[in-house]
Every structure is written in structure tokens, then in C-alpha cells.
Enzyme design. Sequence first.
Site: not given
Length: 391
Positions: A81, A137-138, A364
Site C-alpha cells: 500500500d 500496512e499503513e 513518509h
Amino acid sequence: MTALKPQMISPDTHADLTALRRDLHTHPELGFEEHRTSNIVARRLEAAGLEVTRGLGGTGVVGTLRKGTGNRAILLRADMDALAMTEVTGLPYASQSPGKMHACGHDGHTVMLLGAAEAMAQRDFSGTVHFVFQPAEEGRGGGAAMVRDGFFDRFPVDAAYGLHNAVDMPLGHIAAVEGPQLASSDRWWVTFRGIGTHGAKPHNGRSAMTAAGLFLAQVHNIVAQEVNPLKTAVISACAMQAGDFEALNVVPAEATIGGTARSYDEGVRTYLEEAIARHAQGIAASLGIAVDVRYTRGISAVVNEAAPTEVARRAITRALGEDAVITAIDPVMAGDDFSEFGMRVPGCYVHLGMGPMRPGGQHHGTNYDFNDACIPAGVAWWCAVVEEELR
Ligand SMILES: [Zn+2]
Ligand SMILES: [Zn+2]
């Protein structure tokens, strides 16, 4: 100095995986929306001759290879993702979906594990490998969704391996370190319910604001004074809501505080949960008001066990040479739901060095990009894990 060995994968394979990585980067998909990505993965796994299971945990894909007579089984996990943020890299293959970006390198994780699956389809070993391409996952719970969908019933395994790229670590070097890697990540909310009153007549009410203020001071004291200093824990209050700036003559009836709690240890985690509730209830009792406490467990800590960590290190040496092994790094309080796999069977989660980070290129960050130069090392390590595990 680089540990990259030119023979790890062919230049053609590296070019092919790099092209796919950049294609995934151009078309990022958020958690549980990885339809295009998982379709590409599933088709390539099928083309390589793997047994493919689609739609596990929503958009998850599992590719299975069985060879020889060995009955040991392992899982190798990548995440697919992207993040809900806007890319500013200006790269030719930058995201074409505004507000979505591969800013954590899961595009790179996906192609490295896919490259390993395609390579191992051509190589010998004895046992079963499940190549797990996880959605979301995030923070959206993709690992838990795969487990809820019966992952461990359908794909019983003896060990689990995960890999994440690491910025500012030497290119092509891999850290495999026993013990805590990433923290558990939980959320809590405390709502004090007092009696609202006129700001000029506080004695007629019971102040939820005062309770919130006392609680704020005490909650940050739990880690400092109650948790063993040799254990790691974080409690942070991150949001607060009470009253109205248009009504500064009103003492509000309610005040809510929320935040995060993190640790590496299930005992500490349970302690934090109980301590937050105890302090909230104690303050409410002392002021004669009511309180609601809510605590939600998110992901568990990623803690590497000794045996798979040893296998992971042997695999680094086998694939990349002894120089590429990093045996010590500082754990961080971020999280990864690889723990959904690694807490149920012995697991090891490693960090693959991508070299120096460019400005704003941390995980990020809006200027982040996965470094394609580390693809050969990642593929070679995954293959070596299979060869070390399933001889
Ligand atoms: Zn991330
Ligand atoms: Zn990540």
C-alpha cells in the site's frame, strides 16, 4: 563501500524489476484499494508457475511454491500500500494520483519479493514457501485482515520473515537484530463527565476541565515514575476537547483527552492500559464526577526471535557477504503490522540499507523515493532465506 555483488540478479532482471517498481510508484493505491497492484503481482506469480491465492484480507495475494520432500513451511511478507499524501519529487515516474504516494517504499518491497518468487520458481529447495503480498500496512490493518481471513489455517507456517527499506543505512547492507524492532501502537480516550455551570459560580458544578488538567499531568508521569526505567514505553496525549471559546462564562460538563501508548513488551503494554484507567478513575473519584475510559489495542510490537534472526544473518552472508551484515541498530517506536505474522510464529524483520537519504526523503516524507539500486540485494536476501531455511 558496497556489498552489492553483480551476479546477484542479472542486469535484465534488475531492469525489469526497476521498470515495474517505477510503474507501481506512478500508480500508488491506498490500503485495501490495491486492486491494480495485486492484480499485477498475482498475474506474474501465475506466469512464474506459483499456486496463487487472491483476495485474502481484501486485496492480499499469496503465491505458494512447494518443492522436494521437506515439510517445513515459511512465509515471506511484503506490503503493497501507499500513503494518503501528495508527492513533490518531480520524478518522471512520480505519482499520477494526487493525494496518494508511495512514500514508504512498499513499491520496492513488492517488486523485491516478486523477483525472489520468480527466481525461486527456477531454483531447488525442499519445503514450502508462501510469498505474502499484504494490503494496508499503513495503519489500516491489512495483516490482521489476512489473519482473520484464515491465513494460518490455509497456510500453516513454521517461521515468518519481513523486510523494510532503511534510509541512511549503507546501500545493500542488511540489519538483522534480535529483540524489539518496532513498538506496539494503541490508542486511548478519557472523557470526564462533570456538572456544567456558570463560570462565575463554579461551586454549583463539578469541573470536567479541572479533571482533564490533573489527568494530563498524571498521565505523562506514568512512564516516568511507574514503568521500570530499563523498559521502553511512551504515553502521549495528542488531542483534547472541552468547552467553547464563544462561551467563556460556561464551565463545560465534559472534557475528553486522547492519545497513544506504545511499548515493546506485552506486560508493559497491559500495565499502561491499566494505569491510564486507574489515574482517570482516581481523579474522577476525587472530584466526584464520572469518567469513561476507552483503550483500543492496535498493532503489537515486532520482536525478532533468536532462531530466525540467526537464519536471516546467515542469509545475508550467503547472498551479500559477511561485510553486509549489520548486527546492531536502535529500535524505534513506530510500528509495522508484520507483528500479525511474527507474533504467531517465530519471526525476523530486517532492515535493508538504501544509502544516504536525499533532503526531505525520509519515510513518509513528500520527497521520498525508494532506491532501485538496492533491489538486487533485497531479491538475493529473500532467495537466500529460502535456501537457508529449506535446504
Ligand atoms: Zn510507512
Ligand atoms: Zn513501510
